[in-house]
Design an enzyme around this catalytic site. Structure first.
Site, short mmCIF file in Angstrom:
data_model
loop_
_atom_site.label_atom_id
_atom_site.label_comp_id
_atom_site.label_asym_id
_atom_site.label_seq_id
_atom_site.Cartn_x
_atom_site.Cartn_y
_atom_site.Cartn_z
N HIS A 63 0.84 -1.19 0.00
CA HIS A 63 0.00 0.00 0.00
C HIS A 63 0.88 1.24 0.00
O HIS A 63 2.07 1.18 0.31
CB HIS A 63 -0.98 -0.01 1.17
CG HIS A 63 -0.33 0.05 2.53
ND1 HIS A 63 0.52 -0.93 3.00
CD2 HIS A 63 -0.43 0.97 3.53
CE1 HIS A 63 0.91 -0.60 4.23
NE2 HIS A 63 0.36 0.54 4.56
N HIS A 65 1.55 3.84 1.78
CA HIS A 65 1.99 4.62 2.93
C HIS A 65 3.52 4.68 2.85
O HIS A 65 4.17 3.73 2.40
CB HIS A 65 1.54 3.98 4.24
CG HIS A 65 0.13 4.33 4.63
ND1 HIS A 65 -0.59 3.62 5.56
CD2 HIS A 65 -0.68 5.33 4.21
CE1 HIS A 65 -1.79 4.17 5.70
NE2 HIS A 65 -1.87 5.21 4.89
N ASP A 67 6.03 4.39 4.75
CA ASP A 67 6.94 3.40 5.34
C ASP A 67 6.98 2.10 4.54
O ASP A 67 7.73 1.19 4.89
CB ASP A 67 6.58 3.13 6.82
CG ASP A 67 5.14 2.72 7.02
OD1 ASP A 67 4.26 3.22 6.28
OD2 ASP A 67 4.87 1.90 7.92
N HIS A 68 6.21 2.02 3.47
CA HIS A 68 6.23 0.83 2.61
C HIS A 68 6.76 1.13 1.20
O HIS A 68 6.89 0.22 0.40
CB HIS A 68 4.83 0.20 2.54
CG HIS A 68 4.37 -0.32 3.87
ND1 HIS A 68 4.37 -1.65 4.19
CD2 HIS A 68 3.95 0.34 4.97
CE1 HIS A 68 3.95 -1.80 5.44
NE2 HIS A 68 3.68 -0.61 5.93
N HIS A 143 -7.12 -2.03 5.48
CA HIS A 143 -6.32 -0.99 6.13
C HIS A 143 -6.98 0.36 5.83
O HIS A 143 -8.06 0.41 5.24
CB HIS A 143 -4.88 -1.09 5.60
CG HIS A 143 -3.89 -0.34 6.43
ND1 HIS A 143 -3.86 -0.38 7.80
CD2 HIS A 143 -2.86 0.48 6.07
CE1 HIS A 143 -2.87 0.39 8.24
NE2 HIS A 143 -2.26 0.92 7.22
N ASP A 213 -0.20 -4.00 5.81
CA ASP A 213 -0.79 -3.73 7.12
C ASP A 213 -2.27 -4.08 7.05
O ASP A 213 -2.91 -3.81 6.03
CB ASP A 213 -0.67 -2.25 7.44
CG ASP A 213 0.77 -1.75 7.53
OD1 ASP A 213 1.71 -2.55 7.39
OD2 ASP A 213 0.96 -0.54 7.70
N HIS A 271 6.29 -5.63 11.93
CA HIS A 271 5.65 -4.31 11.89
C HIS A 271 5.31 -3.85 13.30
O HIS A 271 4.23 -3.33 13.58
CB HIS A 271 4.40 -4.35 11.00
CG HIS A 271 3.95 -2.98 10.53
ND1 HIS A 271 3.07 -2.19 11.23
CD2 HIS A 271 4.30 -2.25 9.44
CE1 HIS A 271 2.88 -1.05 10.58
NE2 HIS A 271 3.62 -1.06 9.49
#
Lengths: 304, 304
Positions: A63, A65, A67-68, A143, A213, A271
């Site tokens: 996804h 975000h 941090d990914h 998510h 996530d 995570h």
């Protein structure tokens, strides 16, 4: 057995630290490398783990975000500087093209290789990648933004030849591939030799599910049934179950429940929220439900 | 003396490695932090150096090549997660807004602080930032894309009070700031006491010039005349002078020449091509022209 190996390069949540990167893994299946998520700093982690950049086949982002995916541009750019010629495919939910295409055009405009972006439909399970060795499909997750996990399932390998039986029956080399594929053998004088006498069963098919996530989402269980190894996010402990629900994350216990119900061979949790100095509290919670659980850590290698 | 401290977080060229990040520095002037370039992984390096994120005032990017700005989104995003409220200003040559505004809108949409992007005119020298402690101006550089260095010059500090003289003349506290500013003192009976008797000269004004990436460009010399410390890129050695010219970079010797001609107090060279295992060859070349040269290294701290 053919290689099926997972390298966890980063298993932290939103805030990367020198000790722990955000989410990034690579899976080596028969010397082809597949990257799962692509956090800031992952190209340095790749070097640290001595993973061969040029074996990278494709990148799968769960996804959009930061941090990914904040490591994506750096990695794509470096691959160009290293002279990559082979095209590279990047998969992610809707938004990938709008967010990254112009950046790639700007920063990688001199790259000698082609970057192909694929938007996947995060809300349904479908095969999105296939080659001789592996089939990769999406796992719809729940998510705050469109998000999907990925299931990597190796293709069945041929049956193992019993060398002494092949010799004893005088079977010519030209027939070996048919025998490996399971065919019986008809000798020149018309005798049928059952394949069972000539081969041993193939290695079991291994699979790896990467689920992060996500809130606790039992609807994924049939999709990952009997998976060899499940990576499932466990951002919070029971104590913060409400926060987990509010932020669409899972607790360690919930990760254990998904592993148990899907009959996973092994569970890896990761995570972790940076609030936990000692993740053993998360490990213990997951193990109360699913004993064969381990903690992810940066640099961990898992052989299936 | 007030603090004027440079932390080199990364000094490599295009390819970051676990040992060496690409270009990033922070300058601490009187506990305000200014970041120069913003390479992938710089937020982890900030943590490693225990630099306080919330003292960050502004970010100055020399040019929009990935090795100078791929850490920007991650850092901006992390500042938001850490709860920053104070607005943050980011300066870079033309292209900054087009390239980063939509990314910031997408990835930092929940950030509690405001991010303000400023495009500077890389081709002229002008003051772009000023506060009580420091004045920051652009230094036009010559690279393959619009590129400018930055000159950080501290504001003059007040003269130092001679405590014993102040006491001896019975000068009231209310007058101290005037005396520090250089005024003479008129005693109640009309006697004029010269400021020289009451104060010592202020600390010398310090300055730092950050010049990367650039071809040999003597036109910057008047702009950085008498700089306390010059950081100048030295991507190549003499042996690769043609390559330096072709890629619009400098050799170590050329960096030394700029330092010598501008009468710099000290030269720090960096942005080393990854082809050099031992950068001492670069150091020696620069020192043949300008002896007071040191090599940059990740983690190096320089006190002015």
């Amino acid at each position: 057995m053919e290689k099926f190996e997972i390298d966890i390069l980063g298993c932290g949540a939103a805030l990367p630290t020198p000790k722990r990167l955000s989410s990034t893994q690579v899976v080596n299946i028969r010397e082809k490398i597949f990257m799962l998520d692509c956090a800031e700093g992952c190209q340095m982690a790749l070097r640290r783990s001595r993973i061969k950049f040029n074996h990278l086949q494709a990148i799968f982002i769960t996804h959009l975000h930061g941090d990914h995916c904040f490591g994506l541009l750096g990695l794509l750019s470096t691959l160009g500087l290293l002279g990559r010629l082979q095209e590279l495919h990047v998969y992610a939910p809707k938004g990938l093209v709008e967010i990254f295409q112009s950046q790639i055009d700007f920063f990688c405009n001199e790259s000698p290789y082609k970057i192909i972006l694929h938007e996947v439909i995060a809300s349904k399970s479908e095969v999105i990648y296939e080659d001789r060795s592996v089939e990769i499909s999406t796992i719809p997750l729940s998510h705050r933004v469109p998000c999907c996990g990925y299931l990597l399932r190796e293709k069945p390998t041929p049956r193992h030849i019993k060398r002494d039986a092949i010799d004893a029956f005088g079977i010519p080399k030209s027939q070996i591939n048919n025998i490996k594929a399971g065919l019986d053998w008809e000798s020149p004088d018309g005798e049928i030799i059952s394949n069972n006498l000539l081969t041993l069963p193939p290695d079991p098919v291994r699979s790896y599910a990467y689920c992060t996530d996500t809130t606790y989402s039992p609807k994924i269980i049939p999709l990952i049934k009997d998976v060899t190894c499940l990576y499932h996010e466990a951002t919070f402990s029971d104590e913060h179950a409400l926060l987990a629900r509010k932020t669409n994350h899972s607790t360690a216990r919930q990760a254990g429940e998904i592993a148990k119900e899907s009959n996973a061979g092994k569970l890896v949790i990761g995570h972790f929220s940076s609030r936990y100095n000692d993740e053993n509290i998360l490990l213990e919670e997951a193990q109360t439900v699913f004993p064969n659980t381990i903690l992810a850590s940066d640099g961990l290698k898992i052989l299936l």
